[in-house]
Design a protein around this motif. Structure first.
Motif, PDB file in Angstrom:
ATOM      1  N   LEU A  13       1.040  -1.131   0.177  1.00 53.78           N
ATOM      2  CA  LEU A  13      -0.082   0.046   0.043  1.00 53.78           C
ATOM      3  C   LEU A  13       1.074   1.164  -0.056  1.00 53.78           C
ATOM      4  O   LEU A  13       1.872   1.338   0.754  1.00 53.78           O
ATOM      5  CB  LEU A  13      -1.032   0.197   1.308  1.00 53.78           C
ATOM      6  CG  LEU A  13      -2.031  -1.116   1.428  1.00 53.78           C
ATOM      7  CD1 LEU A  13      -2.501  -1.115   2.776  1.00 53.78           C
ATOM      8  CD2 LEU A  13      -3.013  -0.720   0.114  1.00 53.78           C
ATOM      9  N   HIS A  14       0.517   2.123  -0.785  1.00 51.71           N
ATOM     10  CA  HIS A  14       1.248   3.628  -0.801  1.00 51.71           C
ATOM     11  C   HIS A  14       1.165   4.156   0.576  1.00 51.71           C
ATOM     12  O   HIS A  14       0.018   4.563   0.993  1.00 51.71           O
ATOM     13  CB  HIS A  14       0.556   4.312  -1.826  1.00 51.71           C
ATOM     14  CG  HIS A  14       1.131   5.497  -2.430  1.00 51.71           C
ATOM     15  ND1 HIS A  14       1.993   6.411  -1.350  1.00 51.71           N
ATOM     16  CD2 HIS A  14       1.622   6.212  -3.523  1.00 51.71           C
ATOM     17  CE1 HIS A  14       2.645   7.418  -1.983  1.00 51.71           C
ATOM     18  NE2 HIS A  14       2.370   7.256  -3.376  1.00 51.71           N
ATOM     19  N   PRO A  15       2.361   4.361   1.261  1.00 51.18           N
ATOM     20  CA  PRO A  15       2.414   4.665   2.652  1.00 51.18           C
ATOM     21  C   PRO A  15       1.739   6.368   2.785  1.00 51.18           C
ATOM     22  O   PRO A  15       1.422   6.605   3.957  1.00 51.18           O
ATOM     23  CB  PRO A  15       3.855   4.848   2.860  1.00 51.18           C
ATOM     24  CG  PRO A  15       4.519   4.642   1.822  1.00 51.18           C
ATOM     25  CD  PRO A  15       3.633   4.208   0.824  1.00 51.18           C
ATOM     26  N   ARG A  16       1.938   7.021   1.626  1.00 56.53           N
ATOM     27  CA  ARG A  16       1.387   8.371   1.854  1.00 56.53           C
ATOM     28  C   ARG A  16       0.103   8.725   1.257  1.00 56.53           C
ATOM     29  O   ARG A  16      -0.370   9.987   1.082  1.00 56.53           O
ATOM     30  CB  ARG A  16       2.499   9.282   1.233  1.00 56.53           C
ATOM     31  CG  ARG A  16       4.013   8.974   1.857  1.00 56.53           C
ATOM     32  CD  ARG A  16       4.430  10.490   2.155  1.00 56.53           C
ATOM     33  NE  ARG A  16       5.863   9.918   3.050  1.00 56.53           N
ATOM     34  CZ  ARG A  16       6.931  10.334   2.532  1.00 56.53           C
ATOM     35  NH1 ARG A  16       6.841  10.882   1.572  1.00 56.53           N
ATOM     36  NH2 ARG A  16       7.880  10.160   3.410  1.00 56.53           N
ATOM     37  N   MET A  17      -0.649   7.523   0.948  1.00 55.14           N
ATOM     38  CA  MET A  17      -1.984   7.799   0.495  1.00 55.14           C
ATOM     39  C   MET A  17      -3.026   7.379   1.494  1.00 55.14           C
ATOM     40  O   MET A  17      -2.784   6.213   1.957  1.00 55.14           O
ATOM     41  CB  MET A  17      -2.269   7.140  -0.773  1.00 55.14           C
ATOM     42  CG  MET A  17      -1.726   7.658  -2.284  1.00 55.14           C
ATOM     43  SD  MET A  17      -1.862   6.835  -3.544  1.00 55.14           S
ATOM     44  CE  MET A  17      -3.516   7.094  -4.291  1.00 55.14           C
TER      45      MET A  17
END
Lengths: 256, 342
Positions: free
Chosen positions: B119-123
């Motif tokens: 998972l995209h850590p900053r989304m």
């Protein structure tokens, strides 16, 4: 510290007690209530010339570094993400630039193009683009193998969206740190160029130029040298501290 | 472990343009070769893999580490260059133009092994789930919000979590988000690459149950890659056993587990611990012979099943009743088909 620099850039002409070109009868005077940092060889107020000159030096530096940042980041992203022949082409060209000592390259470019402000900006940008591209390419090479990038590809996103939305945000912290370090190196380069007479043409003040002209009267009016030198050190230190601060901040926040 | 071993094949929702006879996914002669590196020759990670997955069913893919399971999954999703044929909903994916392939990704999705890195850590959760919807435009822009809520509900998460970031969730919750992302665009087929092996055992059971119930509700087909035979037994209808880049045995789960034909399948099944200390102790006292099957002789002349493939040109694949098949490769010398029966 950064606020002082920002104030100089934004409000320089209003902060300065005298216009930069205004001469007074006293030349090479020491610090006094009237002229806090004394006057130079033709009676101009040193403090005012510092503040107004700082504006020129700092804005050239910042614009040039932003330019280098944009070009370097785009090239680095392209090279790292696409890899293969594109990577080779971009990086070999940048290697050629990189192989020159930065300062020598800057002198050569300015000498070839002529010392105007736009040329100076261009020069600094050219000199610092390769290092930015390198700094971006490295992490991009590793980030593009991360799982969430593969997940993004399997979802069906376009390559452009993957590169800009899923890879670029992961390399922001090295970019920020490199940018502020680059600012400190760029300000050094630009003052050195000015010192050698390759800076913005006189009579407009800038820190390197002031240092150079003050040098002739160092024994009579040391403030003429100390003031610009201190200003350069101050600005350089500010950027380095900024870089350290950003790195600490992002190292913690960057933990997954 | 309450799910019955054999699950009935569910009736899928009718897909437009999909014939009754062709399975959702049809893989023929799939091959993946990793190019030679300095000092190493090219490696055939996947070699002649054939698979069919009918609509609404699950095929388990098991095998040891390095047997090519994950590579097979990625090659089917066209995330790796491969040879052979992969047909999804009757359309050949190999050689498709990139734009067209991106469109086909609406029908096939991916659940990765590690929910901590996929998972995209900053989304935010919202952003993660909305992204596939925006790309494939399966719902109008005004309906994205509602669809995100629906997806969260589908995987058993509160609608309140939508503004949170992945690092605020546990592994099981993250895997639910990954599953929600995969199902966002209503795919027909999902590759689940070891979706539970990074999770606690209790959470594993929850996720397997979730995947099973989602299949019943949505009629989606899974390729379920795992090394844990017990998990595969819970979720899969059929199972393929992979060894050294090839499928060595394939059949209904109950059939394969009860009557393994290939010696490798037998070794795998023997490695599963038995929840009875006495039996387990007795088994450990007499461990099965762990021959390196890779060094097994290639069948010259007649194979173990009495066929001569070189002469009659038939495939090295032998069918038994119930669609249960096994390869005659990688049989250690002296092992006869009958020896492999319990």
């Amino acid at each position: 510290m950064a606020f002082v620099l920002l104030a100089i850039v934004v409000a320089g002409p209003w902060l300065a007690p005298y216009p930069a070109e205004l001469t007074s009868p006293q030349s090479l005077a020491g610090p006094s209530a009237e002229h806090l940092l004394g006057t130079d060889s033709i009676g101009r107020d040193v403090l005012s010339r510092m503040i107004i000159g700082g504006r020129a030096t700092l804005s050239i530096t910042v614009i040039a570094v932003v330019l280098a940042l944009l070009i370097g980041a785009i090239l680095g992203l392209l090279a790292g993400y696409l890899g293969g022949a594109v990577d080779q082409a971009i990086m070999r060209v940048l290697d050629v630039l990189f192989a020159f000592p930065a300062f020598l390259l800057a002198v050569a470019v300015v000498a070839a193009l002529g010392p105007t402000i736009p040329n100076l900006i261009l020069t600094i940008a050219i000199v610092y683009t390769p290092s930015m591209a390198r700094v971006v390419r490295g992490p991009v090479l590793s980030v593009k193998r991360w799982d969430h990038v593969e997940a993004a590809r399997s979802v069906g996103l376009s390559e452009f969206r993957i590169a800009t939305r899923h890879i670029l945000p992961m390399v922001v912290s090295p970019i920020l740190v490199e940018t502020s370090l680059m600012l400190s190196r760029a300000i050094f380069t630009i003052t050195a160029l000015s010192f050698l007479g390759l800076g913005p043409p006189p009579p407009d003040p800038n820190w390197g130029g002031e240092l150079s002209s003050g040098r002739q009267f160092m024994e009579l009016a040391p403030m003429n040298v100390i003031a610009p030198a201190a200003a350069i050190v101050f600005a350089t230190l500010t950027f380095i501290v900024l870089a350290n601060g950003l790195r600490d901040r992002f190292d913690v926040a960057g933990q997954r | 472990m309450s799910v019955p071993i054999s699950q009935q094949h569910r009736v899928p929702p009718v897909e437009a343009g999909q014939s009754d006879s062709e399975p959702v996914l049809m893989v023929r002669d799939l091959g993946v070769t990793f190019p030679a590196r300095r000092g190493h020759s090219a490696v055939a990670a996947v070699d002649v893999v054939d698979l069919d997955i009918p609509a609404g069913t699950t095929l388990g893919l098991v095998g040891e580490s390095g047997s090519g399971k994950t590579t097979t999954g990625r090659a089917i999703l066209q995330l790796l260059p491969s040879s052979g044929s992969v047909r999804l909903l009757g359309r050949e994916l190999g050689g498709m133009r990139p734009g067209e392939l991106r469109g086909m990704r609406r029908h096939m999705q991916f659940v990765l092994q590690n929910p901590y890195s996929s998972l995209h850590p900053r989304m935010t959760v919202e952003g993660i789930l909305a992204e596939p919807l925006r790309v494939h435009r399966t719902v109008p822009a005004s309906g994205i919000d509602a669809r995100v809520d629906e997806l969260l509900d589908l995987v058993g998460l509160d609608a309140e979590v939508r503004r949170r970031y992945p690092h605020e969730f546990s592994g099981g919750q993250r895997q639910r988000i990954v599953i929600a992302r995969a199902l966002a665009v209503d795919p027909d087929f999902v590759v689940c690459d070891e979706p539970v092996s990074a999770l606690d055992v209790r959470i594993q059971a929850q996720i397997v149950e979730l995947l099973t119930s989602l299949q019943q509700r949505l009629g989606v087909s899974y390729l379920f890659i795992a090394h844990d035979l017990a998990v595969v037994q819970q979720i899969a209808d059929r199972v393929a056993v992979m060894y050294a880049g090839r499928i060595v045995e394939l059949g209904d789960v109950a059939d394969v587990y009860a009557r393994p034909r290939h010696p490798y399948t037998r070794i795998l099944l023997d490695a599963v611990p038995v929840p009875d200390p006495d039996v387990q102790r007795a088994r450990l006292a007499a461990p099965p012979v762990q021959a390196d099957l890779r060094s097994a002789p290639e069948p010259e002349g007649e194979c173990v099943f009495g066929r001569n493939h070189r002469e009659d040109g038939s495939p090295e694949w032998h069918l038994f009743d119930g669609g249960h098949g096994a390869s005659c490769r990688y049989w250690p010398a002296g092992v006869r088909p009958d020896d492999t029966r319990a």
